[in-house]
Scaffold this active site. Structure first.
Site, mmCIF file in Angstrom:
data_model
loop_
_atom_site.group_PDB
_atom_site.id
_atom_site.type_symbol
_atom_site.label_atom_id
_atom_site.label_comp_id
_atom_site.label_asym_id
_atom_site.label_seq_id
_atom_site.Cartn_x
_atom_site.Cartn_y
_atom_site.Cartn_z
ATOM 1 N N ARG A 162 34.165 53.313 55.614
ATOM 2 C CA ARG A 162 33.974 51.902 55.235
ATOM 3 C C ARG A 162 32.675 51.741 54.445
ATOM 4 N NH1 ARG A 162 31.421 49.097 58.549
ATOM 5 N NH2 ARG A 162 32.490 49.621 60.466
ATOM 6 N N TYR A 173 40.480 30.536 37.956
ATOM 7 C CA TYR A 173 41.596 31.151 38.683
ATOM 8 C C TYR A 173 41.787 30.374 39.989
ATOM 9 C CZ TYR A 173 43.746 34.188 42.093
ATOM 10 O OH TYR A 173 44.531 34.657 43.117
ATOM 11 N N ASP A 215 33.892 36.324 35.600
ATOM 12 C CA ASP A 215 35.191 36.932 35.897
ATOM 13 C C ASP A 215 35.798 37.366 34.563
ATOM 14 O OD1 ASP A 215 37.848 37.502 36.469
ATOM 15 O OD2 ASP A 215 38.130 35.830 37.847
ATOM 16 N N LYS A 259 44.823 43.987 38.123
ATOM 17 C CA LYS A 259 45.406 43.608 36.831
ATOM 18 C C LYS A 259 45.313 44.765 35.827
ATOM 19 C CE LYS A 259 45.650 39.720 39.086
ATOM 20 N NZ LYS A 259 46.835 39.388 39.857
#
Ligand code: PLP
Length: 371
Positions: free
Chosen positions: A47, A99, A170, A195
């Protein structure tokens, strides 16, 4: 090295004795300590870090010309890490065409701890009027989802610097191949790696890349490691694999996007086309200044209204009617019905993600769907 070369070689951390030419997937969740309690392999627990995630973060840092990167389990958790790192009571300036998932995060998860104004960031002259004593962050999204608005990154960087604000961008619709906001003065760049970086609609992820390793960045790294919204080693492997072809895929997406936009702009059943590569786009000049090409995302308004728009997306045969973007397969969606009843997205807006199929087949499909 140039981006195309970096993308192929920089993340290949080959240590195996078997002669592999690509990195293996390192699945171990924990790593050996030596007799002094140190970690000779450089990792303690997966992690916190692991070889595949480190390699992904290294390539993203280099492609975005930053100082460091944090990979997350989704674009939403990457963006949320920035909001979580802010002190309660902070004010954020965000775009009106943001978004919708991030807008929802701010309005629901952060409704009691942060305040925000959603404004038109393309009108840079009005931004300073919204800066308050507790404003700490300007969040931009360019090109924006779904209206393909273009924000002048260099101007926003100037305003942020003048007022001592953090400026995050972004850049998902552009990918690191078409636009590098850190080079234009942004402090942070964010990607939904689901994406274009993933590029094949088969891996969920997000990333933040920073221009400087300062105290704010340390907070973000802490949120990543202690919060634990991290991508798996396999996710990182897939993203590294996809990054190797990103530059070439973006050429294809941009070429198909521009050709579709030009075709749709002339179509009698299309009321408007939003694509920053068209000279009719109100901020085409700014887009040309800060992007090397314009990507595969475009939106159209279908003449007649919501019913005609829905009829059109139901008629396509090659495009897949699905949300998301940036994959090799072309997608189409009636956006307002994805965003829900409180959306401001026009009801006749159809969002298109131009994939990498042959352009003649894509045009033929849209032609018959619009007929
Ligand atoms: N930013 C933009 C511009 C997006 O389009 C998306 C997803 O559609 C996100 C962020 C969120 O990314 P994810 O779906 O990977 O959480």
């Amino acid at each position: 090295m140039k981006p195309e070369t970096l993308a192929i070689h920089s993340g290949n951390l080959i240590k195996s004795a078997t002669g592999d030419v690509t990195s293996p997937i390192s699945l171990s969740t924990t790593f050996l300590r030596d007799e002094h309690g140190n970690y000779p392999g450089g990792h303690m627990y997966s992690r916190v870090s692991n070889p595949n995630r480190n390699a992904l973060e290294k390539v993203l840092t280099e492609l975005e010309k930053g100082q460091d990167a944090c990979a997350f389990s989704s674009g939403n958790t990457a963006g949320m890490a920035v909001f979580q790192a802010l002190k309660p009571g902070s004010h954020i300036i965000a775009p009106d065409d943001m978004y919708w998932g991030f807008k929802k995060q701010l309005q629901s998860i952060f409704a009691d701890t942060l305040t925000f104004d959603f404004i038109d960031l393309t009108d840079t002259a009005q931004i300073e009027a919204y800066i308050k004593p507790n404003t700490v962050l300007i969040w931009a999204e360019t090109p924006s989802n779904p209206l393909l608005k273009i924000t002048d990154i260099a101007v926003l960087a100037e305003i942020s610097t003048k007022h001592g604000l953090i400026f995050a961008c972004d850049s998902t619709f552009a990918s690191p191949s078409l636009q590098n906001p850190l080079l234009l003065g942004a402090d942070l760049v964010m990607h939904s790696t689901t994406k274009y970086i993933g590029g094949h609609s088969d891996v969920l992820g997000g990333a933040l890349i920073t221009a400087k390793k300062d105290a704010f960045w340390e907070k973000i790294r802490n949120i990543q490691q202690i919060g634990g919204a991290v991508p798996s080693p396999f996710d990182c492997f897939l993203l590294l694999r996809s990054l190797k072809t990103l530059a070439y895929r973006m050429q294809g997406h941009s070429s198909n996007g521009l050709t579709l936009a030009r075709f749709l702009e002339k179509h009698p059943n299309v009321e408007a086309v939003y694509y920053p590569g068209l000279s009719s786009h109100p901020d085409h000049k700014i887009a040309s200044k800060q992007m090397s090409a314009f990507g595969g995302m475009l939106s159209i308004l279908v003449k007649g209204g919501a019913e005609q728009a829905r009829a059109m997306v139901n008629k396509v045969r090659l495009f897949a009617q699905a949300t998301s973007l940036g994959g090799v397969e072309s997608l189409i969606e009636h956006r307002a019905s994805v965003e829900g009843p409180d959306t401001k997205t026009p009801q006749n807006l159809v969002r298109i993600s131009a994939g990498l199929e042959h352009i003649d087949d894509l045009i033929a499909d849209l032609e018959q769907a619009l007929a």
